[in-house]
Design an enzyme around this catalytic site. Sequence first.
Site, short mmCIF file in Angstrom:
data_model
loop_
_atom_site.label_atom_id
_atom_site.label_comp_id
_atom_site.label_asym_id
_atom_site.label_seq_id
_atom_site.Cartn_x
_atom_site.Cartn_y
_atom_site.Cartn_z
N CYS A 298 88.56 -28.77 -12.38
CA CYS A 298 89.44 -28.28 -11.33
C CYS A 298 90.56 -27.42 -11.91
CB CYS A 298 89.99 -29.46 -10.54
SG CYS A 298 88.66 -30.36 -9.76
N GLY B 296 84.88 -21.40 -41.93
CA GLY B 296 84.46 -22.42 -40.97
C GLY B 296 83.44 -21.77 -40.05
N ARG B 297 83.96 -20.90 -39.19
CA ARG B 297 83.14 -20.23 -38.19
C ARG B 297 81.90 -19.54 -38.79
NH1 ARG B 297 85.51 -18.18 -33.52
NH2 ARG B 297 87.49 -18.21 -34.65
#
Length: 431
Positions: free
Chosen positions: A344, A275-276
Amino acid sequence: MSGFGYRDDALTVDGVRLDTLAEAYGTPLYVYAGAEIRRRYLSLLAAFSEPAPEVFYALKANPTLGVVALLAREGAGADVVSVGELERALVAGVPPERIVFAGVGKSRYEIDRALEVGILQFNVEAIEELRVIAAAAAAAGVEAPVALRLNPDVAASTHDKITTGRRDDKFGIAGDRLDEALDAVTALGALRLVGLHCHIGSQVTALDDFERAYLRMAEFWRHCRERGFRPRRLNLGGGMGVRYVDEAELDLDAFASMVRRVTADLDAMLGFEPGRFLVAAAGRLVSRVIRIKSGSHGRCFVVLDAGMNTLLRPALYDAVHRLVPVVRQRDAASIVADVVGPICESSDVFLRNATLPPLVDNDLVALTDVGAYGATMAADYNSRGRPGEVLVDTGVVTLLKPPVGWIELAANETIPEHLVPGADREQPRDR
Ligand code: LLP
């Protein structure tokens, strides 16, 4: 080489400026270089020469249809882990007989659908799963092609959260239960053992980790043969690591010759599920500097409009993606700052104490090597919307996926009738 480069100090891909794309489609924006994906795919095949291994692109890295279609057009198969990925592969033009279905949690519905379309094989993760596949195949009146995913008990030297081949990981069938699994294949009926499979983890750069796993797989393979089984496909998984900063990238030629050596006497058709390796380097995340904020003790924060909601890898795996300017300023001095997102959460940090190009509010920057596990892991947190995705291929710009704003994200939500703001004012109730 990645398909991206500077021309007249502007970051471009195939002659297309990334600042122009940002103006057209907004930020944050994922931009992919088609040429780099193709180059990576062909380099993997070239390293092995004949007979070429089967390559099943692991959709989880980047399931966007345009990306899958590009690889399908080159001849790649697909490794899918859900019915959603299965349907995506089909829509993108991967023939069913080039699709393998992995994953520890295949539901009966997913198995039925895979049988219906006629995939190449199930990579089976558990003896219990064999029973469900056998039942589904019997009900459909077909024989299900299965490959056993075996756990080689190898601890790959990669991030703990992306290691999958240790005995106590949830993946695969334990090696010491291989006989039990083979017995089940025979006893259950409606199953045909077509291969063996393993995957030890992701972003693995040490050849030695792969070799230990593959030696184990060769032993398992011989054992199956001794027991009279005739598996054909040896699927050695994905996991090939890439260079994000200064890691040694997996040496493909050395990898290929190791694989050939370890599997020489097995008479197996080799397969991989990268994949990568295929898509990581082909992606840039273009983001705008919302604000340069000064902190205490001279600390400086570069606040981007991309955050952990856009690119989760730094927050989840301490991954490092480099930051480069979209337009280079030659005469200004570099700065040292933390690069953060707007979310946040204290973990919403891309880079700490990094030496950066000169930056001011509203500048565009690009985070590098985000083509894999980038957009697909984006989330709705803080209701900031989802990034758009653009492919530049042979000079053609295509908006693969439009950005999604909060309105679309909230579009299918329902407020209970009695809580709709103003509802009681419109329809006064007797008390
Ligand atoms: N095959 C199987 C069975 C897998 O589980 C995976 C990845 C692959 C192939 C493809 O691995 P690759 O060639 O891409 O390394 N989100 C994480 C990576 C998770 C990988 C999960 N499985 C990250 O961002 O690093």
